[in-house]
Design an enzyme around this catalytic site. Structure first.
Site, PDB file in Angstrom:
ATOM      1  N   ASP A  33      64.220 -27.417  69.005  1.00 56.17           N
ATOM      2  CA  ASP A  33      63.007 -26.906  68.363  1.00 56.17           C
ATOM      3  C   ASP A  33      61.763 -27.492  69.022  1.00 56.17           C
ATOM      4  O   ASP A  33      60.759 -26.808  69.221  1.00 56.17           O
ATOM      5  CB  ASP A  33      62.991 -27.270  66.864  1.00 56.17           C
ATOM      6  CG  ASP A  33      64.010 -26.446  66.099  1.00 56.17           C
ATOM      7  OD1 ASP A  33      64.664 -25.605  66.737  1.00 56.17           O
ATOM      8  OD2 ASP A  33      64.140 -26.672  64.883  1.00 56.17           O
ATOM      9  N   ASP A  37      58.766 -25.426  70.679  1.00 54.25           N
ATOM     10  CA  ASP A  37      57.376 -25.554  70.215  1.00 54.25           C
ATOM     11  C   ASP A  37      56.444 -25.932  71.358  1.00 54.25           C
ATOM     12  O   ASP A  37      55.305 -25.474  71.430  1.00 54.25           O
ATOM     13  CB  ASP A  37      57.266 -26.622  69.117  1.00 54.25           C
ATOM     14  CG  ASP A  37      57.910 -26.133  67.832  1.00 54.25           C
ATOM     15  OD1 ASP A  37      58.170 -24.918  67.736  1.00 54.25           O
ATOM     16  OD2 ASP A  37      58.164 -26.976  66.945  1.00 54.25           O
ATOM     17  N   GLU A 111      80.775   2.083  61.675  1.00 53.62           N
ATOM     18  CA  GLU A 111      79.736   1.046  61.630  1.00 53.62           C
ATOM     19  C   GLU A 111      79.429   0.704  60.185  1.00 53.62           C
ATOM     20  O   GLU A 111      79.641   1.525  59.286  1.00 53.62           O
ATOM     21  CB  GLU A 111      78.443   1.574  62.283  1.00 53.62           C
ATOM     22  CG  GLU A 111      78.613   1.888  63.749  1.00 53.62           C
ATOM     23  CD  GLU A 111      77.364   2.532  64.348  1.00 53.62           C
ATOM     24  OE1 GLU A 111      76.294   2.524  63.698  1.00 53.62           O
ATOM     25  OE2 GLU A 111      77.487   3.050  65.463  1.00 53.62           O
ATOM     26  N   LYS A 113      77.024   0.338  57.109  1.00 54.44           N
ATOM     27  CA  LYS A 113      75.786   1.009  56.718  1.00 54.44           C
ATOM     28  C   LYS A 113      74.867  -0.069  56.140  1.00 54.44           C
ATOM     29  O   LYS A 113      75.062  -0.537  55.015  1.00 54.44           O
ATOM     30  CB  LYS A 113      76.062   2.113  55.697  1.00 54.44           C
ATOM     31  CG  LYS A 113      74.834   2.918  55.383  1.00 54.44           C
ATOM     32  CD  LYS A 113      75.215   4.176  54.605  1.00 54.44           C
ATOM     33  CE  LYS A 113      74.006   5.045  54.321  1.00 54.44           C
ATOM     34  NZ  LYS A 113      72.908   4.401  53.689  1.00 54.44           N
ATOM     35  N   ASP A 115      71.838  -1.963  54.516  1.00 57.39           N
ATOM     36  CA  ASP A 115      70.938  -1.555  53.448  1.00 57.39           C
ATOM     37  C   ASP A 115      69.528  -2.095  53.714  1.00 57.39           C
ATOM     38  O   ASP A 115      69.150  -3.158  53.233  1.00 57.39           O
ATOM     39  CB  ASP A 115      71.476  -2.104  52.118  1.00 57.39           C
ATOM     40  CG  ASP A 115      71.086  -1.216  50.970  1.00 57.39           C
ATOM     41  OD1 ASP A 115      70.414  -0.203  51.218  1.00 57.39           O
ATOM     42  OD2 ASP A 115      71.452  -1.543  49.835  1.00 57.39           O
ATOM     43  N   TYR A 220      71.408   0.780  66.160  1.00 56.77           N
ATOM     44  CA  TYR A 220      72.641   1.578  66.133  1.00 56.77           C
ATOM     45  C   TYR A 220      72.508   2.986  66.706  1.00 56.77           C
ATOM     46  O   TYR A 220      73.445   3.766  66.643  1.00 56.77           O
ATOM     47  CB  TYR A 220      73.187   1.668  64.708  1.00 56.77           C
ATOM     48  CG  TYR A 220      72.158   2.054  63.647  1.00 56.77           C
ATOM     49  CD1 TYR A 220      71.511   3.269  63.676  1.00 56.77           C
ATOM     50  CD2 TYR A 220      71.846   1.173  62.614  1.00 56.77           C
ATOM     51  CE1 TYR A 220      70.591   3.619  62.719  1.00 56.77           C
ATOM     52  CE2 TYR A 220      70.918   1.505  61.639  1.00 56.77           C
ATOM     53  CZ  TYR A 220      70.294   2.735  61.695  1.00 56.77           C
ATOM     54  OH  TYR A 220      69.371   3.077  60.752  1.00 56.77           O
ATOM     55  N   LYS A 308      79.584   6.049  51.081  1.00 56.55           N
ATOM     56  CA  LYS A 308      78.901   5.083  50.217  1.00 56.55           C
ATOM     57  C   LYS A 308      79.918   4.345  49.344  1.00 56.55           C
ATOM     58  O   LYS A 308      80.745   4.987  48.697  1.00 56.55           O
ATOM     59  CB  LYS A 308      77.902   5.815  49.295  1.00 56.55           C
ATOM     60  CG  LYS A 308      76.873   6.627  50.041  1.00 56.55           C
ATOM     61  CD  LYS A 308      75.770   5.767  50.629  1.00 56.55           C
ATOM     62  CE  LYS A 308      74.790   5.299  49.606  1.00 56.55           C
ATOM     63  NZ  LYS A 308      73.748   6.232  49.259  1.00 56.55           N
ATOM     64  N   CYS A 402      67.305 -20.464  13.945  1.00 58.27           N
ATOM     65  CA  CYS A 402      66.766 -20.578  15.306  1.00 58.27           C
ATOM     66  C   CYS A 402      67.430 -21.762  16.018  1.00 58.27           C
ATOM     67  O   CYS A 402      67.492 -22.856  15.457  1.00 58.27           O
ATOM     68  CB  CYS A 402      65.251 -20.783  15.236  1.00 58.27           C
ATOM     69  SG  CYS A 402      64.547 -21.177  16.854  1.00 58.27           S
ATOM     70  N   CYS A 405      64.279 -24.506  16.510  1.00 61.51           N
ATOM     71  CA  CYS A 405      63.574 -25.174  15.405  1.00 61.51           C
ATOM     72  C   CYS A 405      64.364 -25.123  14.103  1.00 61.51           C
ATOM     73  O   CYS A 405      63.988 -25.749  13.120  1.00 61.51           O
ATOM     74  CB  CYS A 405      62.188 -24.568  15.213  1.00 61.51           C
ATOM     75  SG  CYS A 405      62.248 -22.918  14.488  1.00 61.51           S
ATOM     76  N   CYS A 420      62.927 -15.465  15.200  1.00 61.75           N
ATOM     77  CA  CYS A 420      62.516 -16.738  14.615  1.00 61.75           C
ATOM     78  C   CYS A 420      61.063 -16.516  14.186  1.00 61.75           C
ATOM     79  O   CYS A 420      60.223 -16.136  15.006  1.00 61.75           O
ATOM     80  CB  CYS A 420      62.591 -17.847  15.667  1.00 61.75           C
ATOM     81  SG  CYS A 420      61.676 -19.320  15.190  1.00 61.75           S
ATOM     82  N   CYS A 425      57.370 -22.780  16.364  1.00 59.99           N
ATOM     83  CA  CYS A 425      58.638 -23.090  17.050  1.00 59.99           C
ATOM     84  C   CYS A 425      58.337 -23.444  18.509  1.00 59.99           C
ATOM     85  O   CYS A 425      57.694 -22.669  19.231  1.00 59.99           O
ATOM     86  CB  CYS A 425      59.572 -21.882  16.994  1.00 59.99           C
ATOM     87  SG  CYS A 425      61.038 -22.078  17.999  1.00 59.99           S
TER      88      CYS A 425
HETATM   89  S1  IVH Z   1      72.921   6.435  62.058  1.00 65.76           S
HETATM   90  C1  IVH Z   1      71.387  10.353  63.545  1.00 65.76           C
HETATM   91  N1  IVH Z   1      73.985   4.084  61.557  1.00 65.76           N
HETATM   92  O1  IVH Z   1      71.524   5.073  56.681  1.00 65.76           O
HETATM   93  C2  IVH Z   1      71.798   8.979  63.227  1.00 65.76           C
HETATM   94  N2  IVH Z   1      72.355   4.908  60.029  1.00 65.76           N
HETATM   95  O2  IVH Z   1      71.251   8.495  56.012  1.00 65.76           O
HETATM   96  C3  IVH Z   1      71.160   8.489  62.010  1.00 65.76           C
HETATM   97  N3  IVH Z   1      71.838   3.350  58.224  1.00 65.76           N
HETATM   98  O3  IVH Z   1      68.577   6.750  57.492  1.00 65.76           O
HETATM   99  C4  IVH Z   1      71.447   7.164  61.497  1.00 65.76           C
HETATM  100  N4  IVH Z   1      73.187   1.741  58.839  1.00 65.76           N
HETATM  101  O4  IVH Z   1      68.558   4.218  57.541  1.00 65.76           O
HETATM  102  C5  IVH Z   1      73.105   5.019  61.124  1.00 65.76           C
HETATM  103  N5  IVH Z   1      74.978   2.013  61.293  1.00 65.76           N
HETATM  104  C6  IVH Z   1      74.117   2.941  60.876  1.00 65.76           C
HETATM  105  C7  IVH Z   1      73.326   2.754  59.724  1.00 65.76           C
HETATM  106  C8  IVH Z   1      72.466   3.782  59.339  1.00 65.76           C
HETATM  107  C9  IVH Z   1      72.273   2.112  57.955  1.00 65.76           C
HETATM  108  C10 IVH Z   1      70.860   4.078  57.381  1.00 65.76           C
HETATM  109  C11 IVH Z   1      69.731   4.731  58.109  1.00 65.76           C
HETATM  110  C12 IVH Z   1      69.820   6.209  57.789  1.00 65.76           C
HETATM  111  C13 IVH Z   1      70.745   6.232  56.597  1.00 65.76           C
HETATM  112  C14 IVH Z   1      71.726   7.387  56.645  1.00 65.76           C
END
Ligand code: IVH
Length: 672
Positions: A33, A37, A111, A113, A115, A220, A308, A402, A405, A420, A425
């Protein structure tokens, strides 16, 4: 031009970029570090000395500092599409069948997904030029200033190429937890979950804030792979990785549907142990020629789907039910749980709301119960697993006194809650004091839950006026462990500043039963001064759109009570403002006077921003859908509120509709 300086700046930029890459993307640092820096400071010094040599993509930009006054729009050269959601094996098989029927024998890439929120990152000659949000898929917002603070998004690529890549901007779970620990100490509202926190952070005008939020990325998608002679999606991922992007190591090439199902099963289990939130698995056809042949619908590619995960439920033991007392005296039973991880956070407690709730669910102490994190946020006890009972579980017993109290609890006719009734209290008092200082009330930074409990127990603050006399205890405070001069000065300043708050904050802070921050605002806007509200008859108050007979009675009773009148007089003497200071309301026919509920994610605005806009135009945002709701704004991944709105036949606005209403407001504003 100073060639020496230019050369050194280049050298330092390379060293720092490489160190950043090793540290954040590879998790394999090669510099200490201190060394890091030292290089940063040297680069900053050179850039200060020779501002003309400072590059817009200098790694010194990672700490933020760039402030914009509004988000510019960016048109995506290739639209940013979303994926169709599927929810079960049958639908995944249908996707696979459809592709096979088209005559293809394909491999897939699975892959995670992630969030977060998707972003598009555009490089020229290997340098980051712009970062944009998805927006409506065609036009996004320019978030370059904030993207530069995301350490895993390279400022310079390993090759001097022109390229656009797409991926997810997200916040790690540990980052969220640590930000929230800090916010809780400062009495700031907590960030709800990783996705909202990421979305809120990227929509900051001041990049310093985004920098503090420590966002991260997974890349991705390569929108135009043919430009690089790439034949498969998996190759595209490898290529992006080789340029320095952070590509998820869990991505997997699979041969067939069995491989897909195995991947899903595996990550459904591993999900809670990952350091970031995922909400499913994305399945993409690997061969790019096949992708092209399959093509697109108006909204989605036909070569990919998003599976999902179902809402996560886990089992744990209900070890006890304890009772807490709120500031209004309301008693809440709470489940004490054997700690368990749900969606990445450890759950030890869950509210059980009231006696009826516990009885309806027939919960017994010792039961194995299932826990779900409703709406990703508040943990909820779903049900008792009755088949797992062994006979020694204890029946739930509502208390009659309570817990603090000891006074006898009361239950008003027709209501479910026990109260209460003892105004003195201590539990009620502390809760009332904490409430008074909350952000939406008087917003006294530094008087959060823990500190208030300390100050109450030490006798410094026993009542609201004591807050404004805290400076008398300055000396005692300085002797307390953990209170430096600076933090005490800050606290006393925050207290002093709160005297200038607009009326609605005081009204809300006073904690009149049933009066939330929104009603407090409505009252303040209408009546303008505290005295004016205090002298209204119950009948007069009832005439207001938001105030039914119960609230009217509560307000009226509050201002009739001698203790409260004395409190208000004291606060006035202490110099607290009692007038409405807010702006006069704007009018918009689509919004003003209507009640709104927002559910799901709107891609270009956070829920808080939408609600603030609604309020600004005299509408009333609310959390729950009822017969009184006029409009429900439904974004992506809505909760059960959208269903309820349909059932109740309430007007629904999708993202497009909200956008058009919002854009018209922008015009209003500009014309102002
Ligand atoms: S591919 C055309 N890959 O999920 C390709 N999306 O509706 C489009 N997301 O809007 C996206 N992980 O925000 C892709 N490994 C992943 C993802 C991913 C998250 C999200 C992305 C997209 C929504 C799918």
């Amino acid at each position: 031009m100073n060639t020496e300086a230019k050369k050194r700046i280049e050298e330092l930029t390379n060293i720092i970029n490489q160190a950043n890459y090793e540290y954040y993307t590879l998790s394999n640092p090669s510099l200490t570090d201190q060394e890091f820096d030292k290089y940063i400071r040297e680069l900053e010094n050179l850039e200060n000395e020779y501002p003309e040599l400072a590059s817009p993509t200098s790694p010194t930009k990672r700490v933020g500092g760039e402030v914009i006054d509004k988000f510019k729009k960016i048109k995506h050269r290739i639209p940013m599409l979303s994926l169709p959601d599927v929810f079960n094996e049958e639908e995944i098989r249908a996707f696979d069948d459809r592709i096979k029927k088209s005559g293809f024998h394909v491999e897939y890439v699975c892959e995670l997904k992630i969030d977060g929120l998707s972003g598009s990152f555009h490089y020229e000659d290997g340098k980051l030029i712009t970062g944009a949000t998805r927006g409506d898929g065609v036009i996004g917002e320019d978030i370059t200033h904030n993207v530069k603070t995301i350490r895993t998004i390279p400022l310079s690529l390993k090759e001097k190429t022109d390229i656009e890549v797409r991926g997810e901007i997200f916040m790690g779970r540990e980052t969220l937890a640590s930000l929230n620990r800090d916010r809780s100490e400062k009495n700031l509202p907590l960030l709800q979950n990783c996705r909202n926190a990421a979305a809120g952070s990227i929509r900051q005008l001041d990049s310093k804030i985004a920098a503090e939020r420590k966002l991260d990325s997974w890349i991705y998608h390569l929108p135009n792979p043919e430009d690089y002679g790439i034949k498969t999606h998996y190759e595209a991922l490898e290529f992006m990785k080789s340029l320095g992007f952070k590509v998820n190591p869990n991505n997997r090439l699979v041969k067939d549907i069995d491989g897909i199902l195995k991947f899903i099963e595996e990550f459904q289990e591993k999900r809670s142990y990952l350091p970031y939130d995922i909400d499913g698995v994305v399945i993409k056809v690997n061969d790019l020629e096949v992708q092209s042949a399959l093509g697109y619908t108006a909204k989605h590619p036909k070569w990919a789907i998003a599976y999902k995960f179902p809402a996560e439920e886990v089992l744990t033991k209900l070890t006890d039910i304890i009772f807490t007392v709120g500031r209004t005296g309301r008693i809440t039973p709470n489940a004490v749980l054997e700690p368990v991880i749900v969606m990445g956070s450890t759950i030890k407690r869950a509210t059980l709301h009231n006696e009826d709730y516990v009885k309806e669910k027939d919960l017994k102490i010792g039961d194995i119960v299932s826990i779900r994190k409703a709406g990703d946020v508040i943990p909820e006890v779903v049900e008792a697993k009755k088949e797992r009972r062994v006979g020694n579980e204890l029946k739930f017993q509502m208390i009659s006194n309570c817990p603090i109290c000891g006074s006898v609890l009361e239950k008003k006719a027709g209501q479910v809650d026990h109260y209460c009734m003892n105004n003195k209290c201590p539990a009620r008092k502390i809760e009332g004091l904490i409430h008074f200082c909350e952000r939406k009330a008087m917003n006294i930074d530094g008087l959060g839950e823990k500190i208030m409990e300390d100050f109450f127990n030490l006798g410094f603050i026993k009542s609201i006026p004591d807050i404004y006399h805290l400076e008398k205890h300055q000396k005692d405070l300085q002797e307390l462990e953990g209170y430096g001069k600076k933090s005490i000065d800050n606290l006393l300043n925050a207290i002093e500043n709160s005297k200038q708050n607009s009326l609605e904050k005081l009204i809300f802070g006073l904690g009149i039963e049933g009066i939330g921050d929104k009603t407090a605002l409505v009252l303040s806007k209408k009546y303008k001064t505290l005295d004016n509200i205090a002298t209204q008859s119950e009948e007069e108050l009832r005439k207001m759109k938001d105030i039914g007979s119960i609230l009217a009675k509560n307000i009226h009773d509050f201002f009739e009570n001698g203790d409260n009148i004395e409190l208000i007089n004291t606060l006035k003497e202490l110099g607290l403002n009692t007038k409405y200071l807010g702006p006069e309301e704007k009018f918009n026919e689509n919004i003003s006077g209507k009640r709104f509920v927002v559910t799901g994610t709107i891609s270009f605005m956070s829920r808080e921003e939408i609600e603030a806009t609604i309020e600004n135009y005299g509408g009333f945002p609310s959390n729950s859908v009822s017969g009184k709701t006029n409009v429900v704004i439904v974004g992506e991944k809505p909760g059960s509120k959208a269903e309820k709105a349909k059932d109740l036949q309430i007007e629904i606005w999708d993202e497009e509709k909200w956008k058009s209403v919002y854009n018209n407001l922008e015009i209003d504003k500009e014309q102002d």
